[in-house]
Design an enzyme around this catalytic site. Sequence first.
Site, PDB file in Angstrom:
ATOM      1  N   ASP A 140       0.837  -1.212   0.000  1.00 51.44           N
ATOM      2  CA  ASP A 140       0.000   0.000   0.000  1.00 51.44           C
ATOM      3  C   ASP A 140       0.867   1.255   0.000  1.00 51.44           C
ATOM      4  O   ASP A 140       0.476   2.294  -0.543  1.00 51.44           O
ATOM      5  CB  ASP A 140      -1.013  -0.002   1.155  1.00 51.44           C
ATOM      6  CG  ASP A 140      -0.384  -0.162   2.515  1.00 51.44           C
ATOM      7  OD1 ASP A 140       0.662  -0.837   2.631  1.00 51.44           O
ATOM      8  OD2 ASP A 140      -0.923   0.396   3.478  1.00 51.44           O
ATOM      9  N   HIS A 182      -4.381   1.082   3.037  1.00 50.00           N
ATOM     10  CA  HIS A 182      -4.221   2.079   4.096  1.00 50.00           C
ATOM     11  C   HIS A 182      -3.533   3.377   3.649  1.00 50.00           C
ATOM     12  O   HIS A 182      -4.075   4.468   3.784  1.00 50.00           O
ATOM     13  CB  HIS A 182      -3.399   1.483   5.240  1.00 50.00           C
ATOM     14  CG  HIS A 182      -3.890   0.156   5.714  1.00 50.00           C
ATOM     15  ND1 HIS A 182      -4.988   0.028   6.535  1.00 50.00           N
ATOM     16  CD2 HIS A 182      -3.461  -1.106   5.473  1.00 50.00           C
ATOM     17  CE1 HIS A 182      -5.194  -1.252   6.795  1.00 50.00           C
ATOM     18  NE2 HIS A 182      -4.290  -1.969   6.163  1.00 50.00           N
TER      19      HIS A 182
END
Length: 312
Positions: free
Chosen positions: A14, A239
């Site tokens: 991420d 995230h």
Amino acid sequence: MPRKIVLDCDPGLDDAVAMLLAHGSPEIDLLAVTTIGGNQTLEKVTRNALSIATLAGITAPVAAGCARPLVQPVQVAGHVHGDSGLGGVTPPEPTLRLDPRHAVDVIVETVMAHPPGEVTLVPVGPLTNIALAVRREPRIVERVAEVVLMGGACHMGNQSAVAEFNIACDPEAADVVFSAGWPLTMVGLDLTYQARATDEVFARIGEIGGPVGEFVLGMLGFYRDAYRRNRGLDSPPLHDPCAVAYVIDRAVMSTRRVPVAIELTGTLTRGMTVADFRFPPPEDCPTQVGVTLDAERLWDLVLDALARVASD
Ligand code: PIR
Ligand code: CA
């Protein structure tokens, strides 16, 4: 005027998308990428940062930071991010050279070289580099525009029942960063669990194609498998891009002003971000937490940025 940021990261699947989002967004001027041991060892995440920068055409300096937390031993998240830190994909051979400076120096020098209120710090890994930068040059606290970090959780952790990974990796560093007094937005798990890479998101990424599209699709496929295996979640939460997205566009999430303290001594709760919701927040409360995500807006920002990076 684009917002100037330093992205402190541990790529990490991420994190890689957060780098691409920052680079592909005209609203962001990426001044530097600094690395921190977290999802994988410092050596691996630094190589990954250089690979992604090579692939995406990022020319900002990439500098390596701390290999271990201030006090506790290193822990990595290989079960989520794979042995390389970038899942199953083989990242391209980096052709960019690492900046010879330490990440802490790059953070301090970048903030101090700009006028007050210009540079935003965006940490999306353990907070060791940022804490040391505060100790090395306390004037950065007054000088930054703000800190927008991915980390923490108000209701449920991922590293333990109540602690989120980035904070749990280095709670003492998090304590320094959260109590510094600078304007700080905590983009925690409460927010990022609303950023699910659904089948529709995968389909949109699939349409991008080219080396960048293939790279992201490969990474996120591995990430999705990991979340299915470990958590029984169909669509994984992405995230780190949420923190970058908030710098691009405030409307991507609602926030609530609340004091946040870091638990350092609990036997079950070390590394917890303790948000005190009892009272109306004091006027001068410098911390706020992300509450509700506009997921559609987030994915539009991410997809637009990826398309721009892919076509450059
Ligand atoms: C994500 C991370 C670590 C562990 C898991 N299970 C999932 C990384 C992400 O890169 C993000 O910055 C943060 N730490 C989420 O906890
Ligand atoms: Ca991260």
